[in-house]
Design a protein around this motif. Structure first.
Motif, PDB file in Angstrom:
ATOM      1  N   PRO A  61       0.862  -1.376  -0.021  1.00  0.00           N
ATOM      2  CA  PRO A  61      -0.012   0.329   0.043  1.00  0.00           C
ATOM      3  C   PRO A  61       0.455   1.238   0.004  1.00  0.00           C
ATOM      4  N   GLU A  62       2.489   1.287   0.058  1.00  0.00           N
ATOM      5  CA  GLU A  62       2.637   2.402   0.387  1.00  0.00           C
ATOM      6  C   GLU A  62       4.300   2.754  -0.881  1.00  0.00           C
ATOM      7  N   LYS A  63       3.869   2.337  -1.752  1.00  0.00           N
ATOM      8  CA  LYS A  63       4.211   2.265  -3.537  1.00  0.00           C
ATOM      9  C   LYS A  63       2.921   2.766  -4.354  1.00  0.00           C
ATOM     10  N   GLN A  64       3.240   3.561  -4.826  1.00  0.00           N
ATOM     11  CA  GLN A  64       2.413   4.299  -6.016  1.00  0.00           C
ATOM     12  C   GLN A  64       2.985   3.858  -6.996  1.00  0.00           C
ATOM     13  N   ASN A  65       4.362   3.901  -7.398  1.00  0.00           N
ATOM     14  CA  ASN A  65       4.239   3.351  -8.815  1.00  0.00           C
ATOM     15  C   ASN A  65       5.337   2.573  -8.769  1.00  0.00           C
ATOM     16  N   HIS A  66       5.577   1.819  -9.924  1.00  0.00           N
ATOM     17  CA  HIS A  66       7.010   0.466  -9.542  1.00  0.00           C
ATOM     18  C   HIS A  66       7.906   1.016 -11.283  1.00  0.00           C
ATOM     19  N   LYS A  67       8.840   1.063 -11.142  1.00  0.00           N
ATOM     20  CA  LYS A  67       9.581   1.164 -11.979  1.00  0.00           C
ATOM     21  C   LYS A  67      10.257  -0.211 -12.561  1.00  0.00           C
ATOM     22  N   PHE A  68      10.693  -0.623 -13.601  1.00  0.00           N
ATOM     23  CA  PHE A  68      11.487  -2.458 -13.720  1.00  0.00           C
ATOM     24  C   PHE A  68      12.607  -1.865 -14.035  1.00  0.00           C
ATOM     25  N   GLU A  69      13.159  -2.485 -14.723  1.00  0.00           N
ATOM     26  CA  GLU A  69      14.732  -2.586 -15.161  1.00  0.00           C
ATOM     27  C   GLU A  69      14.390  -1.604 -16.562  1.00  0.00           C
ATOM     28  N   LEU A  88      -3.404  -2.144 -13.918  1.00  0.00           N
ATOM     29  CA  LEU A  88      -2.875  -0.928 -13.681  1.00  0.00           C
ATOM     30  C   LEU A  88      -3.068  -0.133 -14.561  1.00  0.00           C
ATOM     31  N   THR A  89      -1.955   1.248 -14.050  1.00  0.00           N
ATOM     32  CA  THR A  89      -1.329   1.910 -15.928  1.00  0.00           C
ATOM     33  C   THR A  89      -0.116   1.700 -16.446  1.00  0.00           C
ATOM     34  N   ALA A  90       0.881   1.770 -17.204  1.00  0.00           N
ATOM     35  CA  ALA A  90       2.375   1.509 -17.565  1.00  0.00           C
ATOM     36  C   ALA A  90       2.082   2.306 -18.551  1.00  0.00           C
ATOM     37  N   PHE A  91       3.053   3.002 -18.814  1.00  0.00           N
ATOM     38  CA  PHE A  91       3.494   3.874 -19.420  1.00  0.00           C
ATOM     39  C   PHE A  91       5.885   3.225 -19.643  1.00  0.00           C
ATOM     40  N   SER A  92       5.628   3.551 -20.641  1.00  0.00           N
ATOM     41  CA  SER A  92       7.830   3.524 -21.306  1.00  0.00           C
ATOM     42  C   SER A  92       8.618   4.329 -22.009  1.00  0.00           C
ATOM     43  N   PHE A  93       9.527   4.576 -20.694  1.00  0.00           N
ATOM     44  CA  PHE A  93       9.784   5.809 -21.204  1.00  0.00           C
ATOM     45  C   PHE A  93      11.676   5.705 -21.439  1.00  0.00           C
ATOM     46  N   ARG A 100      15.177   1.744 -22.611  1.00  0.00           N
ATOM     47  CA  ARG A 100      14.082   2.406 -22.243  1.00  0.00           C
ATOM     48  C   ARG A 100      13.119   1.425 -21.060  1.00  0.00           C
ATOM     49  N   TYR A 101      12.464   1.594 -20.326  1.00  0.00           N
ATOM     50  CA  TYR A 101      12.142   1.049 -19.246  1.00  0.00           C
ATOM     51  C   TYR A 101      10.570   1.167 -19.033  1.00  0.00           C
ATOM     52  N   VAL A 102       9.852   0.024 -18.032  1.00  0.00           N
ATOM     53  CA  VAL A 102       8.432   0.796 -18.345  1.00  0.00           C
ATOM     54  C   VAL A 102       8.044   0.754 -16.479  1.00  0.00           C
ATOM     55  N   MET A 103       7.160   1.632 -16.187  1.00  0.00           N
ATOM     56  CA  MET A 103       6.814   1.874 -15.194  1.00  0.00           C
ATOM     57  C   MET A 103       4.940   1.802 -15.284  1.00  0.00           C
ATOM     58  N   VAL A 104       5.543   1.091 -13.721  1.00  0.00           N
ATOM     59  CA  VAL A 104       3.361   1.421 -13.495  1.00  0.00           C
ATOM     60  C   VAL A 104       3.312   1.776 -12.599  1.00  0.00           C
ATOM     61  N   GLU A 108      -5.401   4.706  -8.796  1.00  0.00           N
ATOM     62  CA  GLU A 108      -5.640   6.180  -8.381  1.00  0.00           C
ATOM     63  C   GLU A 108      -4.608   6.935  -8.223  1.00  0.00           C
ATOM     64  N   PHE A 109      -3.315   6.341  -8.409  1.00  0.00           N
ATOM     65  CA  PHE A 109      -2.355   8.080  -8.476  1.00  0.00           C
ATOM     66  C   PHE A 109      -1.799   7.762  -9.829  1.00  0.00           C
ATOM     67  N   ALA A 110      -3.368   7.638 -10.886  1.00  0.00           N
ATOM     68  CA  ALA A 110      -2.260   7.703 -11.997  1.00  0.00           C
ATOM     69  C   ALA A 110      -1.580   9.055 -12.158  1.00  0.00           C
ATOM     70  N   PRO A 111      -0.305   9.307 -13.261  1.00  0.00           N
ATOM     71  CA  PRO A 111       0.173  10.399 -13.514  1.00  0.00           C
ATOM     72  C   PRO A 111      -0.326  11.653 -14.562  1.00  0.00           C
ATOM     73  N   CYS A 112       0.723  12.948 -13.680  1.00  0.00           N
ATOM     74  CA  CYS A 112      -0.599  14.147 -14.479  1.00  0.00           C
ATOM     75  C   CYS A 112       0.544  14.301 -15.543  1.00  0.00           C
ATOM     76  N   ASP A 113      -0.346  14.905 -16.557  1.00  0.00           N
ATOM     77  CA  ASP A 113       1.117  15.282 -17.747  1.00  0.00           C
ATOM     78  C   ASP A 113       2.520  16.091 -17.066  1.00  0.00           C
ATOM     79  N   GLU A 114       2.164  16.842 -16.354  1.00  0.00           N
ATOM     80  CA  GLU A 114       3.384  17.469 -16.099  1.00  0.00           C
ATOM     81  C   GLU A 114       4.782  16.096 -15.693  1.00  0.00           C
TER      82      GLU A 114
END
Length: 189
Positions: A61-69, A88-93, A100-104, A108-114
């Protein structure tokens, strides 16, 4: 029929595959099937690993997002698929084929545009820094509005105002000022 038979008999027959060639083709086919099976098993193990990682993330419950390698495209697509199934909502950066990695994110903690913009630029997201930037942007907008108001007021000279006040009256003079200001701004008058 005799003519057709004579033609067919005079033609060379197609070459036959020898036993050695059959054995070689069979081995190549078996090797290819084995490589495909190994690749399929590797992808299945990866999917199971990602499913476990995402389940742990969801239960924390403490984590809002998770970054993969950073990972290859096929593995990123599997990660996106597992995240989507998990709700979950997932984006690649990052840059393709380099980092290039994936962050989920939990829904309820979806990222804003900024936040997404910061990640796309390769920066870490800082909510406090974003709030400060928003305040500065708002302050700049207010200052710009005030400056444009002062500019509009200073465009019309006092003699011009008096002239219109005498001829047309105060209300008509104000209406005329509204027309004159844009005309001067664009080089007319």
């Amino acid at each position: 029929m005799d003519l057709l038979g004579a033609i067919l008999n005079s033609m060379d027959k197609p070459p036959t595959i020898g036993n050695q060639e059959r054995i070689t083709k069979k081995k190549q086919k078996e090797q290819q099937e084995k490589r495909l099976a190994d690749e399929k098993a590797k992808l299945k193990r990866f999917r199971e690993k990602i499913e476990d990682e995402i389940n742990k993330f969801i239960q924390n419950p403490e984590k809002q997002n998770h970054k993969f390698e950073p990972m290859e495209k096929v593995f990123r697509s599997i990660t996106h698929d597992v995240a989507d199934i998990a709700g979950l909502t997932a984006f690649s950066f990052g840059e393709d084929e380099i980092d290039r990695y994936v962050m989920v994110f939990k829904k309820e903690f979806a990222p804003c545009d900024e936040e997404l913009s910061a990640y796309r630029k390769g920066e870490e997201w800082d909510p406090e820094k974003a709030k400060q930037a928003a305040r500065l942007k708002e302050q700049q907008r207010k200052e710009d509005n005030e400056l444009s108001q002062k500019t509009k007021e200073s465009i019309i000279s006092p003699q011009h105002k008096e002239k219109h006040d005498k001829r047309l009256g105060r209300e008509a003079a104000k209406d005329a000022e509204k027309i004159v200001a844009p005309n001067r701004q664009f080089g007319f008058g």
